[in-house]
Motif scaffolding. Structure first.
Motif, PDB file in Angstrom:
ATOM      1  N   SER A  63      -6.824   1.996 -11.778  1.00 34.31           N
ATOM      2  CA  SER A  63      -7.485   2.322 -10.515  1.00 34.31           C
ATOM      3  C   SER A  63      -6.708   1.707  -9.362  1.00 34.31           C
ATOM      4  O   SER A  63      -5.825   0.875  -9.563  1.00 34.31           O
ATOM      5  CB  SER A  63      -8.919   1.779 -10.497  1.00 34.31           C
ATOM      6  OG  SER A  63      -8.920   0.372 -10.346  1.00 34.31           O
ATOM      7  N   THR A  64      -7.044   2.125  -8.162  1.00 37.59           N
ATOM      8  CA  THR A  64      -6.402   1.551  -6.977  1.00 37.59           C
ATOM      9  C   THR A  64      -6.945   0.160  -6.704  1.00 37.59           C
ATOM     10  O   THR A  64      -6.196  -0.753  -6.368  1.00 37.59           O
ATOM     11  CB  THR A  64      -6.646   2.457  -5.757  1.00 37.59           C
ATOM     12  OG1 THR A  64      -6.138   3.746  -6.040  1.00 37.59           O
ATOM     13  CG2 THR A  64      -5.965   1.891  -4.522  1.00 37.59           C
ATOM     14  N   THR A  68       2.269   5.203  -6.861  1.00 42.06           N
ATOM     15  CA  THR A  68       2.814   4.151  -7.700  1.00 42.06           C
ATOM     16  C   THR A  68       4.340   4.234  -7.681  1.00 42.06           C
ATOM     17  O   THR A  68       5.031   3.224  -7.593  1.00 42.06           O
ATOM     18  CB  THR A  68       2.283   4.279  -9.145  1.00 42.06           C
ATOM     19  OG1 THR A  68       0.856   4.216  -9.122  1.00 42.06           O
ATOM     20  CG2 THR A  68       2.823   3.165 -10.017  1.00 42.06           C
ATOM     21  N   ARG A  86      -7.062   1.594   3.278  1.00 42.34           N
ATOM     22  CA  ARG A  86      -7.291   2.369   2.050  1.00 42.34           C
ATOM     23  C   ARG A  86      -7.697   1.490   0.869  1.00 42.34           C
ATOM     24  O   ARG A  86      -8.037   2.017  -0.201  1.00 42.34           O
ATOM     25  CB  ARG A  86      -6.023   3.160   1.694  1.00 42.34           C
ATOM     26  CG  ARG A  86      -5.506   4.040   2.841  1.00 42.34           C
ATOM     27  CD  ARG A  86      -6.287   5.341   2.964  1.00 42.34           C
ATOM     28  NE  ARG A  86      -6.155   5.976   4.261  1.00 42.34           N
ATOM     29  CZ  ARG A  86      -5.086   6.652   4.690  1.00 42.34           C
ATOM     30  NH1 ARG A  86      -4.025   6.758   3.934  1.00 42.34           N
ATOM     31  NH2 ARG A  86      -5.106   7.230   5.876  1.00 42.34           N
ATOM     32  N   ILE A  87      -7.634   0.172   1.023  1.00 44.86           N
ATOM     33  CA  ILE A  87      -7.989  -0.709  -0.101  1.00 44.86           C
ATOM     34  C   ILE A  87      -9.067  -1.726   0.303  1.00 44.86           C
ATOM     35  O   ILE A  87      -9.136  -2.824  -0.243  1.00 44.86           O
ATOM     36  CB  ILE A  87      -6.752  -1.439  -0.674  1.00 44.86           C
ATOM     37  CG1 ILE A  87      -6.019  -2.239   0.416  1.00 44.86           C
ATOM     38  CG2 ILE A  87      -5.813  -0.463  -1.364  1.00 44.86           C
ATOM     39  CD1 ILE A  87      -4.964  -3.191  -0.144  1.00 44.86           C
ATOM     40  N   THR A  97       0.839  -1.195   0.000  1.00 45.12           N
ATOM     41  CA  THR A  97       0.000   0.000   0.000  1.00 45.12           C
ATOM     42  C   THR A  97       0.879   1.253   0.000  1.00 45.12           C
ATOM     43  O   THR A  97       0.860   2.035   0.954  1.00 45.12           O
ATOM     44  CB  THR A  97      -0.954   0.004   1.212  1.00 45.12           C
ATOM     45  OG1 THR A  97      -0.176  -0.240   2.412  1.00 45.12           O
ATOM     46  CG2 THR A  97      -2.017  -1.072   1.075  1.00 45.12           C
TER      47      THR A  97
END
Length: 324
Positions: A208-209, A88, A146-147, A84
């Motif tokens: 996208s994430t 990138t 966050r994911i 995370t």
């Protein structure tokens, strides 16, 4: 003469916000009892708005440096295990390097999901043994909050945020398993199982994430067998047996997996450092977090034989045997 990568210092950081299981009852069809019975998790920490993985990693790094009695300029390299990252690119490790004020040395990230810290230790050990670095700061840091898919009760209740760090230092050893430091390791992966634990986004797939997807039963099925197997392999390479182990410090994913692995190794739970109830699954951060907490609790002492083992998406799994 044998060069060993010896633990000089350890530290960790947890975000201020503590999230008990009861908080999920407001939005999901779940309960504190349901989460505890399936995972052993009671609470976890979530990063604050604007608090990034590099921030957590930097706090843990500073704690490890304090414990080691060292300054940032004493470090030759930084290796951060994370899935995370803040961006990138650049790497979290270079951001930590900048935060610490380091103007020399080098820094890079390792990505092996929950097994990331084991892979990072292996990299750091190799650099120390080959003379590429004398002191390496190895960090596991994650902001898995966050994911998450906050509608998926099977995954979002399991994960937390945090960071842990070790300072590894080159020291002379005798070449026997009586030496302090990393004694052996075992790394594995099998990409055939990539679909049972993954994030459904990325820059080259859908820009996208993405969020975490997991087939929990399949992961559980692989975990106990593979974790016990890799631990036995590392112990054999070190010329040790389970009876020689002072502590297992496993990846803190699920209490049932931790108990099952210990049982398969023939070890009682009183020889396992367990923190999953307080932190949840912090992925690559969980092992260094547990090592730091174990030392803070007074469990881990110099000379202890420690086995760390972890499995994560990929699938990737491995273990390290070290003498503290």
């Amino acid at each position: 003469m044998t060069i060993r990568a010896v633990v000089r210092g350890v530290g960790h950081y947890l975000p201020e916000r503590v999230v008990p299981n009861s908080e999920f009852e407001k939005t999901l069809d779940t309960s504190d009892e349901w989460i505890r019975s399936r995972s052993g998790i009671e609470r976890r920490h979530f990063a604050a708005e604007g608090e990034a993985t590099s921030d957590l990693a930097t706090h843990a790094a500073r704690a490890a440096l304090r414990d080691a009695g060292l300054e940032p300029q004493d470090i030759d390299a930084i290796v951060v295990a994370t899935s995370t990252p803040d961006f990138t690119f650049p790497s979290v490790a270079t951001m930590v390097q900048g935060n610490l004020g380091m103007t020399s040395g080098f820094a890079f990230d390792v990505q092996a999901v929950c097994a990331g810290f084991v892979f990072a230790l292996s990299n750091a050990n190799a650099m120390i043994q080959t003379g590429q670095a004398r002191r390496v700061l190895v960090i596991g840091a994650e902001t898995f909050s966050r994911i998450m898919d906050w509608t998926d009760r099977g995954t979002c209740v399991l994960f937390g945020d945090g960071a842990g760090a070790l300072v590894l230092e080159a020291q002379e050893g005798t070449g026997t398993n009586a030496d302090r430091g990393i004694l052996s390791m075992d790394l594995n992966s099998d990409g055939r199982h990539r679909d049972i634990l993954y994030v459904d986004g990325g820059p080259s797939s859908n820009q996208s994430t993405g969020v975490l997807r997991m087939q929990g039963k399949e992961v559980f099925r692989h975990a106990i067998e593979k974790l016990a197997q890799t631990a036995h392999t590392s112990l054999a390479r070190a010329g040790l047996s389970p009876e020689d182990v002072t502590w297992i410090v496993p990846h803190q994913a699920n209490l049932r997996i931790i108990k099952g692995t210990a049982q398969k190794m023939g070890l009682d739970m009183d020889r396992v450092v367990v923190t999953v109830q307080d932190h949840g699954n912090t992925s690559a951060a969980s092992i260094p977090l547990a090592l730091s907490v174990g030392k803070e609790r007074g469990q881990i002492h110099e000379g202890d034989v420690i086995v760390t083992e972890a499995i994560g998406g990929g699938l990737a799994w491995g273990s390290v045997v070290l003498r503290w």
